[in-house]
Enzyme design. Structure first.
Site, short mmCIF file in Angstrom:
data_model
loop_
_atom_site.label_atom_id
_atom_site.label_comp_id
_atom_site.label_asym_id
_atom_site.label_seq_id
_atom_site.Cartn_x
_atom_site.Cartn_y
_atom_site.Cartn_z
N ARG A 48 66.86 68.33 11.11
CA ARG A 48 67.18 69.29 10.05
C ARG A 48 68.56 69.01 9.46
NH1 ARG A 48 68.67 75.42 9.92
NH2 ARG A 48 67.97 75.95 7.82
N HIS A 52 69.47 68.36 5.60
CA HIS A 52 70.38 69.25 4.85
C HIS A 52 71.60 68.51 4.28
CE1 HIS A 52 69.14 73.65 5.76
NE2 HIS A 52 68.11 72.89 5.53
N HIS A 175 57.95 69.88 9.57
CA HIS A 175 57.90 71.22 10.16
C HIS A 175 56.96 71.31 11.36
CE1 HIS A 175 59.88 73.62 6.62
NE2 HIS A 175 60.74 72.99 7.37
N TRP A 191 55.96 76.31 14.18
CA TRP A 191 54.82 75.98 13.33
C TRP A 191 53.62 75.50 14.16
CZ3 TRP A 191 59.90 74.84 11.92
CH2 TRP A 191 60.34 75.33 10.69
ZN1 ZEM Z 1 62.92 72.82 7.02
N1 ZEM Z 1 63.33 74.77 7.57
N2 ZEM Z 1 62.66 73.43 5.10
N3 ZEM Z 1 62.63 70.89 6.50
N4 ZEM Z 1 63.24 72.26 8.95
C1 ZEM Z 1 63.61 75.21 8.85
C2 ZEM Z 1 63.64 74.44 10.01
C3 ZEM Z 1 63.43 73.08 10.05
C4 ZEM Z 1 62.70 74.72 4.60
C5 ZEM Z 1 63.15 75.86 5.30
O1 ZEM Z 1 63.48 76.97 4.62
C6 ZEM Z 1 63.37 75.86 6.72
C7 ZEM Z 1 62.36 70.42 5.23
C8 ZEM Z 1 62.11 71.20 4.12
C9 ZEM Z 1 62.24 72.60 4.08
C10 ZEM Z 1 63.13 70.97 9.43
C11 ZEM Z 1 62.98 69.81 8.69
C12 ZEM Z 1 62.78 69.79 7.32
C13 ZEM Z 1 63.85 76.62 8.81
C14 ZEM Z 1 64.23 77.46 10.02
C15 ZEM Z 1 63.69 77.02 7.50
C16 ZEM Z 1 63.81 78.46 7.00
C17 ZEM Z 1 65.72 77.40 10.30
C18 ZEM Z 1 66.09 78.29 11.47
O2 ZEM Z 1 65.80 79.49 11.38
O3 ZEM Z 1 66.68 77.79 12.44
C19 ZEM Z 1 62.28 74.71 3.21
C20 ZEM Z 1 62.17 75.92 2.29
C21 ZEM Z 1 62.00 73.40 2.89
C22 ZEM Z 1 61.51 72.82 1.62
C23 ZEM Z 1 60.81 73.49 0.73
C24 ZEM Z 1 62.37 68.97 5.24
C25 ZEM Z 1 62.15 68.10 4.00
C26 ZEM Z 1 62.63 68.58 6.53
C27 ZEM Z 1 62.78 67.21 7.13
C28 ZEM Z 1 62.31 66.10 6.59
C29 ZEM Z 1 63.22 70.99 10.88
C30 ZEM Z 1 63.07 69.79 11.79
C31 ZEM Z 1 63.40 72.33 11.27
C32 ZEM Z 1 63.53 72.89 12.68
C33 ZEM Z 1 64.98 73.05 13.07
C34 ZEM Z 1 65.19 73.63 14.45
O4 ZEM Z 1 66.36 73.90 14.75
O5 ZEM Z 1 64.24 73.82 15.22
#
Ligand code: ZEM
Length: 293
Positions: A48, A52, A175, A191
């Site tokens: 993540r 970001h 995700h 997920w």
């Molecule tokens: Zn995420 N992501 N993401 N993402 N994401 C979360 C967690 C993780 C969105 C999003 O709002 C959120 C991509 C795209 C998008 C990962 C990878 C990738 C979380 C939860 C949210 C809300 C955070 C928390 O509460 O800790 C949205 C709206 C996206 C696009 C529309 C893309 C692209 C990613 C990688 C290629 C990963 C691995 C996580 C889990 C993080 C963790 O700490 O477990």
């Protein structure tokens, strides 16, 4: 606009072996500190972070993106959208100390690559050459996406990077990893079941679970299934939109196709805004397992 790309400048005299050492230090620490976040470990949080630091990119003026390593400045780290990534940042502090020659942008992106490969994801070709920028180059807050929106928003959002529908769906397959945390994002739950193994489970669950739209304890609406899985409204948008859904169906059936398309889209995400043409081939790292045998 057509702002010039950032020219990659590899760390002086460093080659594959040096970066493999950084990879190994991250991978070993991942293996050692496996108890983090209820035994999920730091892998998903590192992935993540890599997204970001790259997700601030804007192709219109070539601002933001992974090049300048500007997440190290308070302004960017304190973006409310980055809540929870302090864990990944703290995890990487001793690595940065041990390898002071690596740029922050290279470290953040290499950490994502390492985590994905160690979690049994595809091999991700990676190129060095990001250069630490000044604080004034840190992008303003608010460039990361809003999870409460629909598929059309997601398409429009990723247009800023020049991503196609297929690339967007492939990227969101990440995700399968980790979970949402109420205290970070106002959403709660994983997920799927295999939170620290990279698979196509996100797509399988999206199509096959019985989803109910419910309000969570933070007052936000999310889709929940009776197995305890969740989907963000933006995730669910991928099956409400026919042009997205055909790729969800493809990746749910074909994990190899997902791995291949994810790899390409993720490399593009990490390399946005950077001109690597003066450098040689991308590096492909060995996993710890491959080095053991
Ligand atoms: Zn995420 N992501 N993401 N993402 N994401 C979360 C967690 C993780 C969105 C999003 O709002 C959120 C991509 C795209 C998008 C990962 C990878 C990738 C979380 C939860 C949210 C809300 C955070 C928390 O509460 O800790 C949205 C709206 C996206 C696009 C529309 C893309 C692209 C990613 C990688 C290629 C990963 C691995 C996580 C889990 C993080 C963790 O700490 O477990």
């Amino acid at each position: 606009g057509s702002a010039a790309l950032h020219l990659a400048q590899a760390e002086d005299g460093k080659g594959l072996d040096d970066f493999q050492k950084v990879y190994n230090a991250i991978a070993e620490k991942l293996r050692d500190e496996d108890e983090f976040d209820g035994y999920i470990g730091y892998g998903p949080n590192l992935v993540r972070l890599s997204w970001h630091v790259s997700g601030t990119f804007d192709k219109n003026d070539n601002s933001g993106g992974s090049f300048g390593g500007t997440y190290r400045f308070k302004k960017e780290a304190d973006d409310p959208a980055n809540k929870g990534l302090q864990n990944a940042a703290r995890f990487l502090e001793p690595i940065a100390k041990k390898f002071p020659w690596i740029s922050h942008g290279d470290l953040y992106t290499l950490a994502g690559v390492t985590a994905l490969q160690e979690m049994q994801g595809p091999k991700i070709p990676w190129r060095p050459g990001r250069v630490d920028a000044d604080e004034k180059d840190a992008p303003e807050n608010g460039r990361l996406p809003d999870a409460s929106k629909d598929g059309n928003y997601v398409r429009h959002y990723f247009g800023r990077f020049g991503f196609s529908d297929q690339e967007i769906v492939a990227l969101l397959g990440a995700h399968c990893l980790g979970k949402t945390h109420l205290e970070n994002s106002g959403y709660e739950g994983p997920w799927g079941a295999a939170t620290n193994t990279f698979t196509n489970e996100f797509f399988v669950n999206l199509l096959n679970e019985n989803w109910k739209l419910e309000k969570n304890d933070a007052g936000n609406e999310q889709y929940n299934s009776n197995k305890g899985y969740m989907m963000l409204p933006t995730d669910y948008g991928l099956i409400q939109d026919g042009k997205f859904k055909k790729y969800v169906e493809k990746y749910a059936k074909d994990q190899d196709a997902f791995f291949e398309d994810f790899k390409s889209a993720y490399v593009k995400l990490l390399e946005n805004g950077i001109d690597f043409s003066k450098l040689g081939k991308a590096y492909v790292f060995k996993t710890l397992d491959e080095q053991d045998s």
